[in-house]
Design a protein around this motif. Structure first.
Motif, short mmCIF file in Angstrom:
data_model
loop_
_atom_site.label_atom_id
_atom_site.label_comp_id
_atom_site.label_asym_id
_atom_site.label_seq_id
_atom_site.Cartn_x
_atom_site.Cartn_y
_atom_site.Cartn_z
N SER A 186 -2.09 51.09 47.13
CA SER A 186 -2.51 51.12 45.80
C SER A 186 -1.48 51.73 44.85
O SER A 186 -1.04 51.76 43.61
N ARG A 187 -0.96 52.94 45.47
CA ARG A 187 0.11 53.78 44.71
C ARG A 187 1.39 53.80 45.30
O ARG A 187 1.45 54.08 46.53
N LEU A 195 4.90 44.96 41.50
CA LEU A 195 4.09 44.70 40.68
C LEU A 195 3.25 43.19 40.86
O LEU A 195 2.38 43.17 40.12
N SER A 216 -2.18 49.57 42.06
CA SER A 216 -2.55 50.09 40.75
C SER A 216 -1.87 50.81 39.90
O SER A 216 -2.06 51.07 38.58
N HIS A 217 -0.92 51.51 40.52
CA HIS A 217 0.14 52.32 39.92
C HIS A 217 1.30 52.39 40.68
O HIS A 217 1.47 52.68 41.80
N VAL A 218 2.61 52.28 39.79
CA VAL A 218 4.07 52.45 40.44
C VAL A 218 4.64 53.28 39.60
O VAL A 218 4.62 53.22 38.30
N THR A 219 5.08 54.27 40.28
CA THR A 219 6.07 55.39 39.81
C THR A 219 7.39 55.01 40.13
O THR A 219 7.98 54.84 41.28
N ASP A 249 4.83 46.39 32.27
CA ASP A 249 3.57 46.34 32.93
C ASP A 249 3.00 47.70 32.72
O ASP A 249 3.57 48.64 33.04
N ARG A 304 1.18 49.28 34.51
CA ARG A 304 1.02 50.16 35.60
C ARG A 304 2.18 50.81 36.12
O ARG A 304 1.96 51.53 37.12
N LEU A 305 3.31 50.58 35.40
CA LEU A 305 4.61 51.17 35.79
C LEU A 305 4.74 52.49 34.96
O LEU A 305 4.64 52.54 33.83
N ASP A 306 4.94 53.51 35.65
CA ASP A 306 5.36 54.79 34.88
C ASP A 306 6.89 54.97 35.35
O ASP A 306 7.22 55.44 36.16
N TYR A 331 1.05 58.73 47.76
CA TYR A 331 1.50 57.54 47.58
C TYR A 331 1.47 56.92 48.99
O TYR A 331 1.81 57.34 50.15
#
Length: 281
Positions: free
Chosen positions: A77-78, A94, A100-103, A129, A131-133, A150
Protein backbone atom coordinates in the motif's frame (compact mmCIF):
# COMPACT_ATOMS: atom_id res chain seq x y z
CA UNK A 1 32.61 11.71 -33.30
CA UNK A 2 31.40 15.19 -32.47
CA UNK A 3 27.78 14.10 -33.02
CA UNK A 4 28.08 11.27 -30.49
CA UNK A 5 27.89 11.16 -26.69
CA UNK A 6 30.49 8.76 -25.31
CA UNK A 7 29.75 7.22 -21.94
CA UNK A 8 32.72 7.08 -19.58
CA UNK A 9 31.34 4.99 -16.73
CA UNK A 10 33.89 2.18 -17.04
CA UNK A 11 37.69 2.65 -17.26
CA UNK A 12 38.30 0.27 -20.18
CA UNK A 13 34.93 -0.08 -21.92
CA UNK A 14 32.57 2.49 -23.39
CA UNK A 15 29.42 2.82 -25.42
CA UNK A 16 28.43 5.78 -27.56
CA UNK A 17 25.06 7.04 -28.75
CA UNK A 18 24.58 9.22 -31.80
CA UNK A 19 23.07 12.64 -31.11
CA UNK A 20 20.43 13.41 -33.69
CA UNK A 21 19.51 16.65 -31.93
CA UNK A 22 20.65 18.04 -28.59
CA UNK A 23 17.52 19.17 -26.78
CA UNK A 24 18.94 20.17 -23.40
CA UNK A 25 22.43 20.65 -21.99
CA UNK A 26 22.87 22.35 -18.63
CA UNK A 27 24.74 22.17 -15.33
CA UNK A 28 22.76 21.90 -12.09
CA UNK A 29 24.18 22.21 -8.60
CA UNK A 30 24.85 18.46 -8.62
CA UNK A 31 25.55 17.27 -12.17
CA UNK A 32 25.46 18.00 -15.91
CA UNK A 33 22.19 17.06 -17.55
CA UNK A 34 21.71 16.33 -21.24
CA UNK A 35 18.70 15.23 -23.22
CA UNK A 36 19.16 14.38 -26.87
CA UNK A 37 17.30 12.62 -29.65
CA UNK A 38 18.57 9.26 -30.93
CA UNK A 39 16.94 7.43 -33.86
CA UNK A 40 16.90 4.04 -32.10
CA UNK A 41 16.20 4.97 -28.48
CA UNK A 42 14.24 8.20 -28.85
CA UNK A 43 14.99 10.78 -26.20
CA UNK A 44 18.00 9.93 -24.03
CA UNK A 45 18.81 11.39 -20.59
CA UNK A 46 22.43 11.45 -19.42
CA UNK A 47 23.95 12.71 -16.17
CA UNK A 48 27.62 13.60 -16.57
CA UNK A 49 27.45 11.71 -19.91
CA UNK A 50 26.33 8.46 -18.26
CA UNK A 51 23.05 7.12 -19.67
CA UNK A 52 20.28 7.20 -17.07
CA UNK A 53 17.21 6.36 -19.10
CA UNK A 54 15.84 6.44 -22.61
CA UNK A 55 12.42 6.81 -24.13
CA UNK A 56 12.93 3.53 -25.98
CA UNK A 57 14.01 1.00 -23.34
CA UNK A 58 13.14 2.55 -19.96
CA UNK A 59 10.11 0.29 -19.65
CA UNK A 60 12.34 -2.72 -18.89
CA UNK A 61 14.11 -1.09 -15.96
CA UNK A 62 11.03 0.57 -14.50
CA UNK A 63 8.74 -2.46 -14.86
CA UNK A 64 11.24 -4.85 -13.26
CA UNK A 65 12.13 -2.60 -10.34
CA UNK A 66 8.51 -1.84 -9.51
CA UNK A 67 6.32 -4.81 -10.45
CA UNK A 68 8.59 -7.55 -9.10
CA UNK A 69 8.48 -6.38 -5.46
CA UNK A 70 4.88 -5.13 -5.58
CA UNK A 71 3.41 -8.30 -7.09
CA UNK A 72 5.62 -10.47 -4.88
CA UNK A 73 4.45 -8.61 -1.77
CA UNK A 74 0.80 -8.94 -2.72
CA UNK A 75 -0.55 -6.21 -0.44
CA UNK A 76 1.75 -3.23 -0.90
CA UNK A 77 0.00 0.00 0.00
CA UNK A 78 2.82 2.41 0.88
CA UNK A 79 5.86 2.66 -1.41
CA UNK A 80 9.02 4.75 -1.08
CA UNK A 81 11.11 5.63 -4.13
CA UNK A 82 14.59 7.03 -3.52
CA UNK A 83 15.73 8.87 -6.66
CA UNK A 84 13.78 8.40 -9.87
CA UNK A 85 13.60 12.09 -10.75
CA UNK A 86 12.50 11.38 -14.32
CA UNK A 87 9.21 10.01 -12.97
CA UNK A 88 9.37 6.64 -14.73
CA UNK A 89 9.45 4.61 -11.53
CA UNK A 90 6.55 6.56 -10.04
CA UNK A 91 4.64 5.96 -13.30
CA UNK A 92 4.88 2.19 -12.94
CA UNK A 93 4.27 2.06 -9.18
CA UNK A 94 1.17 4.23 -9.48
CA UNK A 95 -0.31 1.87 -12.07
CA UNK A 96 -1.08 -0.37 -9.09
CA UNK A 97 -4.44 0.81 -7.78
CA UNK A 98 -3.72 -1.10 -4.57
CA UNK A 99 -0.94 1.41 -3.81
CA UNK A 100 -2.47 4.24 -1.80
CA UNK A 101 0.61 6.39 -1.16
CA UNK A 102 3.98 6.87 -2.86
CA UNK A 103 6.76 8.99 -1.40
CA UNK A 104 9.41 9.93 -3.94
CA UNK A 105 12.64 11.48 -2.65
CA UNK A 106 14.83 13.14 -5.28
CA UNK A 107 17.96 15.14 -4.42
CA UNK A 108 17.96 17.29 -7.55
CA UNK A 109 14.90 19.42 -8.30
CA UNK A 110 16.45 20.26 -11.66
CA UNK A 111 16.08 16.65 -12.81
CA UNK A 112 12.37 16.67 -12.01
CA UNK A 113 11.65 19.99 -13.67
CA UNK A 114 13.41 19.36 -16.93
CA UNK A 115 12.06 15.79 -17.08
CA UNK A 116 8.54 17.22 -17.00
CA UNK A 117 9.48 19.39 -19.98
CA UNK A 118 11.82 17.22 -22.02
CA UNK A 119 10.83 13.66 -21.01
CA UNK A 120 7.10 13.88 -20.22
CA UNK A 121 6.50 10.45 -21.72
CA UNK A 122 8.50 8.89 -18.90
CA UNK A 123 6.37 10.20 -16.04
CA UNK A 124 3.16 10.08 -18.13
CA UNK A 125 1.22 12.15 -15.61
CA UNK A 126 2.68 10.56 -12.46
CA UNK A 127 3.69 13.91 -10.99
CA UNK A 128 0.02 14.96 -11.03
CA UNK A 129 -1.25 11.85 -9.24
CA UNK A 130 -2.61 12.84 -5.79
CA UNK A 131 -1.12 9.66 -4.29
CA UNK A 132 2.42 10.94 -5.01
CA UNK A 133 4.30 12.95 -2.40
CA UNK A 134 7.41 14.44 -4.04
CA UNK A 135 10.15 15.37 -1.57
CA UNK A 136 13.24 17.26 -2.75
CA UNK A 137 15.89 16.05 -0.31
CA UNK A 138 18.93 13.85 0.09
CA UNK A 139 17.70 10.26 0.14
CA UNK A 140 20.21 9.28 2.82
CA UNK A 141 19.01 12.08 5.10
CA UNK A 142 15.37 11.20 4.47
CA UNK A 143 15.78 7.48 5.17
CA UNK A 144 17.55 8.26 8.44
CA UNK A 145 14.70 10.40 9.76
CA UNK A 146 11.53 8.91 8.25
CA UNK A 147 8.99 7.21 10.50
CA UNK A 148 8.93 4.39 7.94
CA UNK A 149 6.19 1.82 7.56
CA UNK A 150 6.80 1.26 3.85
CA UNK A 151 5.79 -2.02 2.26
CA UNK A 152 8.22 -1.59 -0.62
CA UNK A 153 11.29 0.64 -0.90
CA UNK A 154 12.82 1.12 -4.36
CA UNK A 155 16.27 2.69 -4.55
CA UNK A 156 16.32 4.07 -8.09
CA UNK A 157 19.79 5.55 -7.73
CA UNK A 158 22.49 6.64 -10.10
CA UNK A 159 25.78 4.70 -10.03
CA UNK A 160 27.86 5.00 -6.81
CA UNK A 161 29.60 8.14 -8.02
CA UNK A 162 29.06 11.66 -6.69
CA UNK A 163 25.66 12.30 -5.05
CA UNK A 164 24.56 8.67 -5.51
CA UNK A 165 27.51 7.14 -3.66
CA UNK A 166 25.98 7.36 -0.17
CA UNK A 167 22.98 5.28 -1.32
CA UNK A 168 25.26 2.21 -1.55
CA UNK A 169 26.53 2.30 2.04
CA UNK A 170 25.85 -0.22 4.80
CA UNK A 171 24.47 2.60 6.96
CA UNK A 172 21.94 3.57 4.30
CA UNK A 173 20.78 -0.01 3.90
CA UNK A 174 20.40 -0.35 7.66
CA UNK A 175 18.22 2.74 7.80
CA UNK A 176 16.21 1.46 4.83
CA UNK A 177 15.46 -1.79 6.62
CA UNK A 178 14.24 0.12 9.66
CA UNK A 179 11.90 2.06 7.34
CA UNK A 180 10.24 -1.12 6.07
CA UNK A 181 6.97 -2.43 7.44
CA UNK A 182 6.99 -6.08 8.61
CA UNK A 183 7.76 -8.34 5.63
CA UNK A 184 8.52 -5.28 3.52
CA UNK A 185 10.82 -5.54 0.51
CA UNK A 186 13.87 -3.43 -0.40
CA UNK A 187 15.07 -3.41 -4.02
CA UNK A 188 18.11 -1.57 -5.32
CA UNK A 189 19.82 -0.77 -8.60
CA UNK A 190 23.17 -2.58 -8.60
CA UNK A 191 24.60 -2.03 -12.04
CA UNK A 192 25.82 -4.56 -14.59
CA UNK A 193 27.56 -7.39 -12.67
CA UNK A 194 29.96 -8.31 -15.46
CA UNK A 195 31.30 -4.76 -15.44
CA UNK A 196 30.57 -3.70 -11.85
CA UNK A 197 30.84 -6.89 -9.82
CA UNK A 198 32.23 -5.25 -6.70
CA UNK A 199 29.17 -3.02 -6.48
CA UNK A 200 26.86 -6.04 -6.34
CA UNK A 201 29.11 -7.94 -3.91
CA UNK A 202 29.23 -5.03 -1.46
CA UNK A 203 25.46 -4.57 -1.52
CA UNK A 204 24.80 -8.28 -1.11
CA UNK A 205 27.21 -8.48 1.81
CA UNK A 206 25.21 -5.76 3.57
CA UNK A 207 21.87 -7.36 2.64
CA UNK A 208 22.98 -10.76 3.92
CA UNK A 209 23.72 -9.23 7.30
CA UNK A 210 20.38 -7.43 7.41
CA UNK A 211 17.77 -9.67 5.80
CA UNK A 212 16.54 -13.25 6.06
CA UNK A 213 16.19 -13.38 2.26
CA UNK A 214 18.97 -11.53 0.43
CA UNK A 215 19.73 -12.03 -3.25
CA UNK A 216 19.42 -10.26 -6.58
CA UNK A 217 17.49 -10.64 -9.82
CA UNK A 218 18.34 -9.68 -13.39
CA UNK A 219 16.99 -7.91 -16.45
CA UNK A 220 18.62 -7.07 -19.77
CA UNK A 221 18.38 -3.39 -20.69
CA UNK A 222 20.11 -2.43 -23.96
CA UNK A 223 21.48 0.97 -22.95
CA UNK A 224 22.90 -0.33 -19.66
CA UNK A 225 25.68 -1.97 -21.61
CA UNK A 226 27.89 -4.90 -20.68
CA UNK A 227 25.34 -7.60 -19.83
CA UNK A 228 22.21 -7.94 -17.70
CA UNK A 229 21.59 -5.50 -14.86
CA UNK A 230 21.26 -6.67 -11.27
CA UNK A 231 18.65 -5.54 -8.77
CA UNK A 232 19.28 -6.17 -5.10
CA UNK A 233 16.48 -7.88 -3.17
CA UNK A 234 16.15 -7.89 0.61
CA UNK A 235 13.26 -8.94 2.85
CA UNK A 236 12.54 -10.83 6.06
CA UNK A 237 9.44 -12.38 4.48
CA UNK A 238 8.95 -15.19 1.97
CA UNK A 239 7.65 -13.11 -0.96
CA UNK A 240 10.27 -14.50 -3.34
CA UNK A 241 8.67 -17.93 -2.98
CA UNK A 242 5.26 -16.71 -4.21
CA UNK A 243 3.96 -19.43 -6.57
CA UNK A 244 3.55 -18.68 -10.26
CA UNK A 245 -0.21 -19.14 -10.20
CA UNK A 246 -0.51 -16.60 -7.36
CA UNK A 247 1.65 -14.09 -9.24
CA UNK A 248 -0.46 -14.66 -12.33
CA UNK A 249 -3.65 -14.07 -10.37
CA UNK A 250 -2.33 -10.82 -8.92
CA UNK A 251 -1.10 -9.70 -12.34
CA UNK A 252 -4.45 -10.44 -14.00
CA UNK A 253 -6.37 -8.70 -11.22
CA UNK A 254 -4.21 -5.58 -11.49
CA UNK A 255 -5.05 -5.22 -15.18
CA UNK A 256 -1.68 -3.66 -15.96
CA UNK A 257 -0.39 -3.96 -19.53
CA UNK A 258 3.38 -4.53 -19.54
CA UNK A 259 5.98 -4.83 -22.30
CA UNK A 260 8.67 -6.77 -20.38
CA UNK A 261 7.33 -7.96 -17.04
CA UNK A 262 5.34 -11.18 -16.92
CA UNK A 263 4.88 -13.53 -13.96
CA UNK A 264 7.14 -16.05 -15.75
CA UNK A 265 9.86 -13.43 -16.28
CA UNK A 266 9.42 -12.43 -12.62
CA UNK A 267 10.28 -15.94 -11.44
CA UNK A 268 12.99 -16.51 -14.02
CA UNK A 269 14.78 -13.27 -13.15
CA UNK A 270 15.93 -14.83 -9.87
CA UNK A 271 17.70 -17.68 -11.70
CA UNK A 272 21.28 -16.43 -11.65
CA UNK A 273 24.12 -17.45 -13.98
CA UNK A 274 27.26 -18.86 -12.41
CA UNK A 275 29.39 -15.73 -12.69
CA UNK A 276 26.74 -13.72 -10.83
CA UNK A 277 26.37 -16.36 -8.12
CA UNK A 278 30.10 -16.12 -7.50
CA UNK A 279 29.69 -12.42 -6.71
CA UNK A 280 27.26 -13.13 -3.88
CA UNK A 281 28.67 -13.63 -0.35
Amino acid sequence: MTDWVRESLHPDYAQALRVGEMLYDSETAHQRLKVFQNDTFGRVLTLDDVVQTTEGDNFIYHEMMSHVPIFAHGAASRVLIIGGGDGGMAREVLRHQSVSHVTMVEIDAGVVEFSKTYLPMLSNGAFDDPRLDLVIADGADFIRSTSGGYDVIIVDSTDPIGPGEVLFSDTFYGHAKRALAPNGILVTQNGVPFMQGEELTNTMRAFTALFVDATCYLATIPTYAGGPMAFGWGTDGDARATPLDVLQGRFDAAGIATDYYTPEVHQGAFALPGYVKKLLP
